[in-house]
Design an enzyme around this catalytic site. Structure first.
Site, short mmCIF file in Angstrom:
data_model
loop_
_atom_site.label_atom_id
_atom_site.label_comp_id
_atom_site.label_asym_id
_atom_site.label_seq_id
_atom_site.Cartn_x
_atom_site.Cartn_y
_atom_site.Cartn_z
N ARG A 8 -9.07 -5.97 2.07
CA ARG A 8 -7.90 -6.03 1.20
C ARG A 8 -6.79 -6.90 1.77
O ARG A 8 -5.76 -7.05 1.13
CB ARG A 8 -7.33 -4.62 1.04
CG ARG A 8 -7.63 -3.97 -0.31
CD ARG A 8 -7.19 -2.56 -0.14
NE ARG A 8 -6.80 -1.88 -1.31
CZ ARG A 8 -7.57 -0.98 -1.91
NH1 ARG A 8 -8.79 -0.76 -1.52
NH2 ARG A 8 -7.11 -0.31 -2.93
N ARG A 63 0.91 0.27 -6.24
CA ARG A 63 -0.41 -0.24 -5.83
C ARG A 63 -0.65 -1.63 -6.42
O ARG A 63 -1.23 -2.50 -5.76
CB ARG A 63 -1.51 0.75 -6.28
CG ARG A 63 -1.57 1.98 -5.39
CD ARG A 63 -2.30 3.13 -6.05
NE ARG A 63 -3.70 2.87 -6.30
CZ ARG A 63 -4.43 3.59 -7.16
NH1 ARG A 63 -3.89 4.58 -7.85
NH2 ARG A 63 -5.70 3.31 -7.34
N ARG A 100 -7.98 8.45 -15.64
CA ARG A 100 -9.11 8.74 -14.73
C ARG A 100 -9.09 10.19 -14.26
O ARG A 100 -8.06 10.74 -13.93
CB ARG A 100 -9.03 7.83 -13.50
CG ARG A 100 -10.09 8.21 -12.45
CD ARG A 100 -10.34 7.17 -11.40
NE ARG A 100 -9.15 6.84 -10.64
CZ ARG A 100 -9.11 5.86 -9.74
NH1 ARG A 100 -10.19 5.12 -9.53
NH2 ARG A 100 -8.02 5.61 -9.08
N LYS A 157 -14.05 -1.12 -10.12
CA LYS A 157 -14.90 -1.43 -8.97
C LYS A 157 -15.81 -0.24 -8.61
O LYS A 157 -17.01 -0.40 -8.42
CB LYS A 157 -14.03 -1.80 -7.74
CG LYS A 157 -13.06 -2.94 -7.99
CD LYS A 157 -12.26 -3.29 -6.75
CE LYS A 157 -11.36 -2.18 -6.24
NZ LYS A 157 -10.24 -1.82 -7.15
N ARG A 189 -6.26 12.00 -9.47
CA ARG A 189 -5.88 11.58 -8.11
C ARG A 189 -4.36 11.49 -8.01
O ARG A 189 -3.71 10.99 -8.93
CB ARG A 189 -6.50 10.20 -7.83
CG ARG A 189 -7.58 10.24 -6.77
CD ARG A 189 -8.35 8.97 -6.68
NE ARG A 189 -7.59 7.81 -6.25
CZ ARG A 189 -8.12 6.61 -6.04
NH1 ARG A 189 -9.42 6.43 -6.24
NH2 ARG A 189 -7.38 5.61 -5.65
P1 AP5 Z 1 -12.65 2.91 -11.26
O1 AP5 Z 1 -14.04 2.40 -11.29
O2 AP5 Z 1 -12.39 4.22 -10.59
O3 AP5 Z 1 -11.66 1.77 -10.71
P2 AP5 Z 1 -11.49 1.18 -9.25
O4 AP5 Z 1 -11.36 -0.29 -9.37
O5 AP5 Z 1 -12.53 1.70 -8.32
O6 AP5 Z 1 -10.05 1.80 -8.95
P3 AP5 Z 1 -9.45 2.50 -7.66
O7 AP5 Z 1 -8.14 3.07 -8.08
O8 AP5 Z 1 -10.40 3.49 -7.03
O9 AP5 Z 1 -9.23 1.31 -6.74
P4 AP5 Z 1 -8.22 1.16 -5.65
O10 AP5 Z 1 -8.70 -0.07 -5.04
O11 AP5 Z 1 -6.80 1.18 -5.98
O12 AP5 Z 1 -8.35 2.55 -4.84
P5 AP5 Z 1 -9.05 2.90 -3.47
O13 AP5 Z 1 -9.66 4.23 -3.63
O14 AP5 Z 1 -9.88 1.77 -2.99
O15 AP5 Z 1 -12.11 2.97 -12.78
C1 AP5 Z 1 -10.85 3.51 -13.09
C2 AP5 Z 1 -10.96 4.34 -14.38
O16 AP5 Z 1 -11.28 3.48 -15.47
C3 AP5 Z 1 -12.06 5.40 -14.35
O17 AP5 Z 1 -11.61 6.54 -15.03
C4 AP5 Z 1 -13.25 4.75 -15.10
O18 AP5 Z 1 -14.03 5.72 -15.77
C5 AP5 Z 1 -12.53 3.84 -16.08
N1 AP5 Z 1 -13.21 2.58 -16.32
C6 AP5 Z 1 -13.91 1.82 -15.44
N2 AP5 Z 1 -14.35 0.69 -16.02
C7 AP5 Z 1 -13.91 0.72 -17.32
C8 AP5 Z 1 -14.04 -0.17 -18.43
N3 AP5 Z 1 -14.70 -1.31 -18.33
N4 AP5 Z 1 -13.46 0.18 -19.59
C9 AP5 Z 1 -12.76 1.35 -19.71
N5 AP5 Z 1 -12.62 2.24 -18.69
C10 AP5 Z 1 -13.18 1.93 -17.50
O19 AP5 Z 1 -7.78 2.96 -2.51
C11 AP5 Z 1 -6.84 4.01 -2.57
C12 AP5 Z 1 -5.85 3.87 -1.43
O20 AP5 Z 1 -6.54 3.94 -0.15
C13 AP5 Z 1 -5.10 2.53 -1.38
O21 AP5 Z 1 -3.95 2.53 -2.21
C14 AP5 Z 1 -4.74 2.46 0.12
O22 AP5 Z 1 -3.66 3.29 0.44
C15 AP5 Z 1 -5.98 3.02 0.79
N6 AP5 Z 1 -7.00 1.96 1.07
C16 AP5 Z 1 -8.25 1.87 0.54
N7 AP5 Z 1 -8.89 0.79 1.02
C17 AP5 Z 1 -8.02 0.17 1.87
C18 AP5 Z 1 -8.10 -1.01 2.66
N8 AP5 Z 1 -9.20 -1.80 2.67
N9 AP5 Z 1 -7.02 -1.34 3.42
C19 AP5 Z 1 -5.91 -0.58 3.43
N10 AP5 Z 1 -5.77 0.56 2.70
C20 AP5 Z 1 -6.82 0.93 1.92
#
Ligand code: AP5
Length: 227
Positions: free
Chosen positions: A88, A171, A127, A13, A160
């Site tokens: 979410r 997660r 990552r 994403k 991270r």
């Molecule tokens: P990347 O693009 O970073 O993936 P992503 O989907 O953004 O993954 P996240 O881990 O950031 O999502 P998340 O939703 O768990 O975390 P968030 O920060 O929102 O890609 C991942 C890796 O793969 C990278 O290295 C990239 O280069 C590679 N890649 C990408 N596409 C690829 C492809 N097609 N092929 C191969 N490689 C690829 O949330 C973190 C924490 O914050 C949560 O656990 C929670 O505690 C809190 N939080 C955040 N939002 C909320 C909410 N709305 N409500 C409650 N708690 C929340």
């Protein structure tokens, strides 16, 4: 245009949000980044959020909804935004609908990234993030030229804390338990677009752009954020 990126952790994403927001001049709003900034700055919100993020659990709705509401009300979001990682939960989705209704707006498209658990684990374990500019790398799929060093600014790359395998498993569990309901919610609203995300980054970008192109042809009133 107002877009949501929905999908499991590590689906790509954030990667796609960076590309699309630049191309379409949309504000990229990542709830995860906003929360991590709050943690790093030691704010009251950050202190509350930290314990949940570290365990791979969701931060309570009210905290996240307040952060997102403040951001959406910023002037630079008037012409459109891309929400990455929010909503979410159903409560967050309903709060977002209310916020937008008050502003006389609504969501245009919710992209749902479909990817296997194996790919999630592979993507998250490799990552790496730049500690200086936040650029996103992957040891295998998007490697930096120099190991551990950011190509863009020379900053140090780090992993991270919540990308450790046991936290990733939690997660994923939380995603199935609390976020998957949103797929049905947005399907019923008629704005869900599924993106098969098992392939490489460029192919996924193309699919997203095609959906947007189709949507803009069918709906000429969609504002693409070009002021
Ligand atoms: P990347 O693009 O970073 O993936 P992503 O989907 O953004 O993954 P996240 O881990 O950031 O999502 P998340 O939703 O768990 O975390 P968030 O920060 O929102 O890609 C991942 C890796 O793969 C990278 O290295 C990239 O280069 C590679 N890649 C990408 N596409 C690829 C492809 N097609 N092929 C191969 N490689 C690829 O949330 C973190 C924490 O914050 C949560 O656990 C929670 O505690 C809190 N939080 C955040 N939002 C909320 C909410 N709305 N409500 C409650 N708690 C929340």
């Amino acid at each position: 245009m107002r877009i949501v990126f929905l999908g499991p952790p590590g689906a790509g994403k954030g990667t796609q949000a960076e590309i699309l927001s630049k191309e379409k001049k949309l504000q990229h709003i990542s709830s995860g980044n906003l929360l991590r900034d709050a943690v790093e700055n030691g704010t009251e919100t950050g202190l509350k959020a930290k314990q949940y993020i570290e365990k791979g659990q969701l931060v309570p709705d009210q905290i996240v909804v307040d952060i997102i509401r403040d951001r959406i009300l910023d002037k630079d979001c008037r012409n459109g935004f891309l929400l990455d990682g929010f909503p979410r939960t159903l409560a967050q989705a309903k709060a977002l609908d209310e916020m937008l209704k008050k502003l006389g707006n609504k969501l245009d498209i919710v992209f749902y990234f479909v990817v296997s658990k194996e790919s999630i684990v592979l993507r998250l374990s490799g990552r790496r993030i730049c500690s200086a500019c936040g650029a996103n790398y992957h040891t295998k799929f998007v490697p930096s030229v120099k190991d551990g060093i950011c190509d863009k600014c020379g900053g140090k790359l780090y992993q991270r804390a919540d990308d450790k395998l046991e936290t990733v498993q939690e997660r994923i569990r939380i995603y199935h338990e609390q976020t998957e309901d949103l797929i049905e919610y947005y399907k019923k609203n008629g704005i869900l677009k599924e993106i098969e995300s098992e392939t490489d980054i460029k192919t996924i970008t193309k699919k997203i752009f095609n959906v947007i192109k189709d949507a803009s042809q069918n709906e000429p009133l969609i504002n693409f954020g070009v002021a």
